[in-house]
Design an enzyme around this catalytic site. Structure first.
Site, short mmCIF file in Angstrom:
data_model
loop_
_atom_site.label_atom_id
_atom_site.label_comp_id
_atom_site.label_asym_id
_atom_site.label_seq_id
_atom_site.Cartn_x
_atom_site.Cartn_y
_atom_site.Cartn_z
CG PHE A 214 -15.11 -1.70 2.97
CD1 PHE A 214 -16.01 -2.51 3.66
CD2 PHE A 214 -14.07 -1.12 3.66
CE1 PHE A 214 -15.87 -2.72 5.03
CE2 PHE A 214 -13.92 -1.33 5.03
CZ PHE A 214 -14.82 -2.13 5.72
CD GLU B 50 -17.28 2.00 1.49
OE1 GLU B 50 -18.52 1.88 1.54
OE2 GLU B 50 -16.59 2.30 2.49
CG HIS C 213 -6.02 -2.33 5.00
ND1 HIS C 213 -5.46 -1.29 4.27
CD2 HIS C 213 -5.77 -2.05 6.30
CE1 HIS C 213 -4.91 -0.43 5.10
NE2 HIS C 213 -5.07 -0.86 6.33
CG ASP D 112 -8.78 -3.23 12.03
OD1 ASP D 112 -8.64 -2.90 13.22
OD2 ASP D 112 -8.71 -2.43 11.08
NE ARG E 244 -0.65 -0.08 4.95
CZ ARG E 244 -0.99 0.50 6.08
NH1 ARG E 244 -1.95 1.39 6.11
NH2 ARG E 244 -0.38 0.19 7.21
#
Lengths: 286, 309
Positions: free
Chosen positions: B79, B54, B105, B113, B7
């Site tokens: 998402f 989104e 992610h 998470d 990322r």
């Protein structure tokens, strides 16, 4: 709007309505009710407002149109054909396997279609993207979109409404075809989206309510929208589902049903009678 | 060389190639996590936060793309690929618009998470969409070039990116990335490990373990899941006779599925699929999770030895 212009627009609208009936009849499927309902909005946009050129459908400076209620493709196709984007005879191939006129609009296949739609709620978001691009590029084109009132039940519409207001997209004017009916019945019985005007106002839009079959009111709303700075405009159009065909009017059963031969003949006869009336008025005017 | 998350490499690549004025970047309130804020610092006028919305973001991206923009839309993989899946399908892939869905992610290594945020199905879902190219780079250099390739490719691209900082596999000075061309990164003729994303690093270490036991594993970095590189797979099947796929993804429909489809049609060969076995993730450190789900180099080597027996 002068009398002659008004009569010309009424003629166009009637021609578009006739083609809607022919398309759905030829295909033996499709959505006549909503198409007839929003025909007058199309008529004003394409014959009295939008900067589009059928000979140059991809002109980067053209005004854009997105049919967020994509199932009303018969109205969009009829309008584009009458405007000259493709031959009117092709309308009779609607929904057929070897035709480019898909059941829901495809920008890949159909000249003049600016966005592929059909899945409700998505078209208004794509309009936001087009309007945002106009702002980034400092272009003066405008973006127009038609939504259904039932479509307002899609949560994405409100995501788009937030985004359009947040980015102050005053180059975006959308219309709600507020005919009060959706496939399963009255919008207020299925899942009440009202009060529509108040909701968009609360989301930060300039809201204008008009008679969705009055060309002058629609045109005036479009002109007003152009003068509003920093806000997108929602024109809430009070419409009659099935407008112009007596037995289809205000009957949700005609949302997605094709007429049989007899019904087609009656619908065309009614619209021909209307056309004759308009022609008579034009002759008297001259 | 220090460790860098893909990322991070993505954000840096956007800033590096961002002078191209056609590029517009959208984010859904995660720009500090997806690293699109790196682009925003250089080109704030072409970065738009679409909020926690989104579905709207994907369609706004589509609308922008109709006007000639190259649009990057970023959020977490879960998402992007699942919440906004139908928007990607109908508004981006169907009209073949120039939108690059860069999803960070992905996988278990999101860590603490937990399951709701650990996307283990995105490769399968995105791969099923016509017109979509699916990329899954393993390190900084590969991510940089994958983003450049995505810019140059006319049409939708899904890029799977990770949160966890990872070691370099490729030398940025010599590495050449090409969409649809897998990279042989270790020679071997006893079997072939085909890995993607950060499982490439684990697979290289697994190959070391196997080598210590006298098994010479070839390792292929399959950075493109779609279109899958049939040639490199058929060659590996012919020369090594046994293929192992390794992915930080459910074993259904991802890299393993793509490899099996390609081989069964072109050169049927025994395949062992290593990945998350029809489970959701859970909270924990990335290292603890890789161990728990059997995706460490040691676990991979052990599974391979067992499968060969």
């Amino acid at each position: 709007m002068d009398k002659r212009k008004e009569l010309d627009l009424r003629k166009k609208a009637t021609q578009i309505r006739k083609y809607i009936i022919e398309e759905v009849f030829s295909a033996k499927s499709g959505h006549p009710g909503g198409s007839l309902s929003c025909t007058d909005i199309f008529t004003v946009l394409y014959f009295d407002e939008m900067r589009v050129d059928p000979k140059n459908p991809k002109d980067p400076n053209r005004d854009r149109f997105v049919l967020s209620k994509g199932h009303c493709a018969p109205a969009l196709y009829a309008t584009l054909a009458v405007k000259g984007f493709f031959p009117e005879k092709d309308l009779y191939t609607f929904r057929k396997a070897d035709s480019y006129l898909e059941g829901h609009p495809s920008m890949t296949y159909v000249p003049g279609v600016d966005m592929s739609t059909g899945s409700l709620g998505q078209g208004i978001s794509t309009s936001v993207g087009m309007a945002l691009a106009g702002k980034i590029d400092k272009k003066d084109y405008r973006v127009y979109s038609i939504l259904g009132d039932g479509e307002l039940e899609e949560g994405q519409v409100w995501e788009a409404a937030m985004a359009a207001a947040h980015y102050k997209l005053d180059n975006l004017t959308a219309f709600v075809d507020y005919n009060g009916l959706q496939i399963d019945g009255n919008i207020t019985d299925v899942m009440n989206p009202e009060p529509i005007a108040d909701k968009f106002a609360a989301f930060g839009w300039n809201v204008i309510t008009v008679d969705g079959h009055d060309h002058k009111q629609i045109k005036d709303a479009i002109e007003t929208a152009k003068t509003v700075k920093g806000k997108p405009t929602m024109v809430v159009c009070k419409c009659t589902k099935g407008k112009g065909v007596s037995f289809m009017e205000n009957n949700y059963a005609w949302h997605g049903t094709a007429p049989n031969q007899e019904q087609r003949d009656q619908a065309i006869a009614e619209l021909d009678a209307l056309m004759a009336e308009i022609d008579k008025e034009i002759a008297e005017e001259a | 060389m220090g460790k860098v998350a893909t990322r991070e490499a993505y954000g840096a690549a956007l800033a590096q190639y961002g002078a191209d004025e056609r590029i517009v970047v959208l984010d859904a309130d995660l720009s500090k996590s997806t690293k699109t804020d790196t682009f925003k610092k250089v080109y704030p006028e072409r970065h738009f936060n679409m909020g926690i919305a989104e579905a709207d973001m994907m369609c706004v991206a589509a609308g922008l793309a109709t006007t000639g923009k190259i649009v990057f839309a970023s959020t977490f993989a879960i998402f992007a690929s699942e919440r906004a899946c139908e928007q990607i399908r109908n508004s981006i892939c169907y009209p073949k618009l120039n939108v690059k869905v860069c999803a960070t992610h992905a996988g278990l290594t999101v860590g603490e998470d937990g399951a709701s945020h650990q996307c283990l199905e995105d490769l399968a879902i995105m791969r099923a969409l016509p017109n979509m190219v699916v990329l899954s780079p393993c390190d900084e250099a590969e991510t940089n070039q994958a983003i450049k390739a995505a810019i140059d490719h006319d049409g939708p691209v899904y890029v799977r990116l990770g949160r966890l900082a990872v070691e370099a596999v490729h030398d940025p000075a010599t590495f050449k990335f090409e969409i649809g061309k897998g990279v042989e990164i270790r020679e071997g003729n006893d079997l072939t490990i085909v890995a993607t994303g950060l499982m490439v690093q684990e697979s290289l270490k697994a190959a070391d373990i196997l080598a210590s036991k006298g098994i010479n594993a070839r390792v292929i970095d399959m950075h493109t899941i779609k279109p899958i590189d049939k040639d490199i797979l058929v060659k590996a099947a012919k020369e090594t006779g046994f293929i192992v796929t390794v992915e930080e993804h459910n074993i259904t429909g991802g890299l393993g599925g793509a490899v099996c489809e390609a081989l069964s049609e072109n050169y049927p060969c025994k395949v062992k699929m290593i990945g998350v076995e029809e489970k959701f993730g859970k909270s924990g450190t990335p290292a603890a999770l890789l161990e728990k789900y059997g995706l460490t180099a040691e676990a991979i080597a052990e599974k391979i030895i067992k499968a060969r027996a």
